[in-house]
Design a protein around this motif. Structure first.
Motif, PDB file in Angstrom:
ATOM      1  N   GLU A  55       0.841  -1.213   0.000  1.00  0.00           N
ATOM      2  CA  GLU A  55       0.000   0.000   0.000  1.00  0.00           C
ATOM      3  C   GLU A  55       0.870   1.256   0.000  1.00  0.00           C
ATOM      4  O   GLU A  55       0.520   2.260  -0.626  1.00  0.00           O
ATOM      5  N   ILE A  56       1.988   1.196   0.708  1.00  0.00           N
ATOM      6  CA  ILE A  56       2.903   2.355   0.729  1.00  0.00           C
ATOM      7  C   ILE A  56       3.492   2.554  -0.665  1.00  0.00           C
ATOM      8  O   ILE A  56       3.582   3.681  -1.175  1.00  0.00           O
ATOM      9  N   ILE A  57       3.852   1.456  -1.305  1.00  0.00           N
ATOM     10  CA  ILE A  57       4.401   1.532  -2.666  1.00  0.00           C
ATOM     11  C   ILE A  57       3.363   2.102  -3.633  1.00  0.00           C
ATOM     12  O   ILE A  57       3.668   3.008  -4.421  1.00  0.00           O
ATOM     13  N   ASP A  58       2.122   1.616  -3.546  1.00  0.00           N
ATOM     14  CA  ASP A  58       1.055   2.141  -4.418  1.00  0.00           C
ATOM     15  C   ASP A  58       0.878   3.644  -4.209  1.00  0.00           C
ATOM     16  O   ASP A  58       0.665   4.393  -5.164  1.00  0.00           O
ATOM     17  N   ARG A  86      12.200   1.538  -1.222  1.00  0.00           N
ATOM     18  CA  ARG A  86      13.333   2.308  -1.769  1.00  0.00           C
ATOM     19  C   ARG A  86      13.224   2.415  -3.294  1.00  0.00           C
ATOM     20  O   ARG A  86      13.344   3.499  -3.869  1.00  0.00           O
ATOM     21  N   ASP A  87      12.962   1.273  -3.950  1.00  0.00           N
ATOM     22  CA  ASP A  87      12.853   1.267  -5.416  1.00  0.00           C
ATOM     23  C   ASP A  87      11.717   2.175  -5.892  1.00  0.00           C
ATOM     24  O   ASP A  87      11.838   2.851  -6.911  1.00  0.00           O
ATOM     25  N   ALA A  88      10.599   2.172  -5.151  1.00  0.00           N
ATOM     26  CA  ALA A  88       9.446   3.020  -5.530  1.00  0.00           C
ATOM     27  C   ALA A  88       9.833   4.496  -5.460  1.00  0.00           C
ATOM     28  O   ALA A  88       9.499   5.280  -6.362  1.00  0.00           O
ATOM     29  N   LEU A  89      10.547   4.880  -4.411  1.00  0.00           N
ATOM     30  CA  LEU A  89      10.966   6.284  -4.277  1.00  0.00           C
ATOM     31  C   LEU A  89      11.934   6.670  -5.398  1.00  0.00           C
ATOM     32  O   LEU A  89      11.850   7.762  -5.962  1.00  0.00           O
ATOM     33  N   LEU A  90      12.818   5.744  -5.739  1.00  0.00           N
ATOM     34  CA  LEU A  90      13.746   6.017  -6.846  1.00  0.00           C
ATOM     35  C   LEU A  90      12.987   6.103  -8.176  1.00  0.00           C
ATOM     36  O   LEU A  90      13.280   6.953  -9.010  1.00  0.00           O
ATOM     37  N   ALA A  91      11.981   5.240  -8.321  1.00  0.00           N
ATOM     38  CA  ALA A  91      11.231   5.183  -9.582  1.00  0.00           C
ATOM     39  C   ALA A  91      10.477   6.481  -9.842  1.00  0.00           C
ATOM     40  O   ALA A  91      10.454   6.965 -10.975  1.00  0.00           O
TER      41      ALA A  91
END
Ligand code: CA2
Length: 148
Positions: A55-58, A86-91
Motif C-alpha cells: 500500500e505504501i508503494i502504491d 526504496r525502489d518506488a521512491l527512486l522510480a
C-alpha cells in the motif's frame, strides 16, 4: 506545492504504546500539526499511513499522478528492510525527507542498516514529532528555491 506525508507500520499506535521511546503524541496529533504548518506554508498536504508495504508503494506511485513534488516519509520498521519501498521512491524520482521520531543511531544494531538515508534529500532523526514539521519546512525551502 504539493507534499505527501507517509507514515509506515505501527506508527498508528503512537501515543498509546512505548511512550518512553516515541512520546505521547498520537498520529492524529502529528498529522493535525503537520496539516496546520503546511497550510501556513501554502503547501497542499496529502496524508497517508499504512501498515502494509504494498500500500505504501502504491501510494508513492500515486504521488506522481497527483503532482506531488516532495515527500516526507517515516518508513517505520521498513527503514531497515524494504528494498521495494526504496525502489518506488527512486522510480518516481520525487525528492523526499526521511523522518524518525527516535534517534535511530543510538538504538539496536539491526536499526543501523538503513535503505533510505543515502537517497533521501535529508534525514531527521531523534527530534520527536517536531521532525515532521522541520521536514515540511525543509521541503518548502528546497522546492521553493528550485522554483525561483
Ligand atoms: O523512530 C522512528 O520513527 C522509527 O522509524 C520507528 C519505527 C522503528 O522500527 C524505526 O527503527 C525507527 C517503529 C515504529 C513503531 O511505532 C510504534 C509507535 C508506538 C508504539 C509502538 C510502536
Amino acid at each position: 506545492m504539493k507534499v505527501m506525508l507517509i507514515n509506515g507500520p505501527n506508527l498508528n499506535l503512537l501515543g498509546r504504546r512505548e511512550k518512553s521511546i516515541y512520546g505521547t503524541m498520537t498520529l492524529a496529533d502529528i498529522e493535525n500539526h503537520a496539516a496546520a504548518r503546511a497550510e501556513a506554508l501554502g503547501i497542499d498536504l496529502v496524508i497517508f499511513q499504512s501498515n502494509h508495504e504494498g500500500e505504501i508503494i502504491d501510494k508513492i506511485h500515486e504521488a506522481s499522478t497527483l503532482g506531488v513534488t516532495g515527500i516526507v516519509i517515516n518508513p517505520g520498521g521498513y527503514t531497515h528492510t524494504s528494498v521495494a519501498i526504496r525502489d518506488a521512491l527512486l522510480a518516481v524520482s520525487i525528492p523526499f525527507i526521511e523522518v524518525h521520531i527516535s534517534n535511530v543511531a543510538g538504538r539496536e544494531a539491526f536499526r543501523q542498516k538503513n535503505l533510505f538515508s543515502d537517497i533521501a534529500a535529508g534525514t531527521i532523526s531523534g527530534l520527536g514529532p517536531i521532525g515532521y514539521i522541520l521536514a515540511l519546512e525543509a521541503l518548502h525551502e528546497l522546492l521553493g528555491s528550485k522554483a525561483r
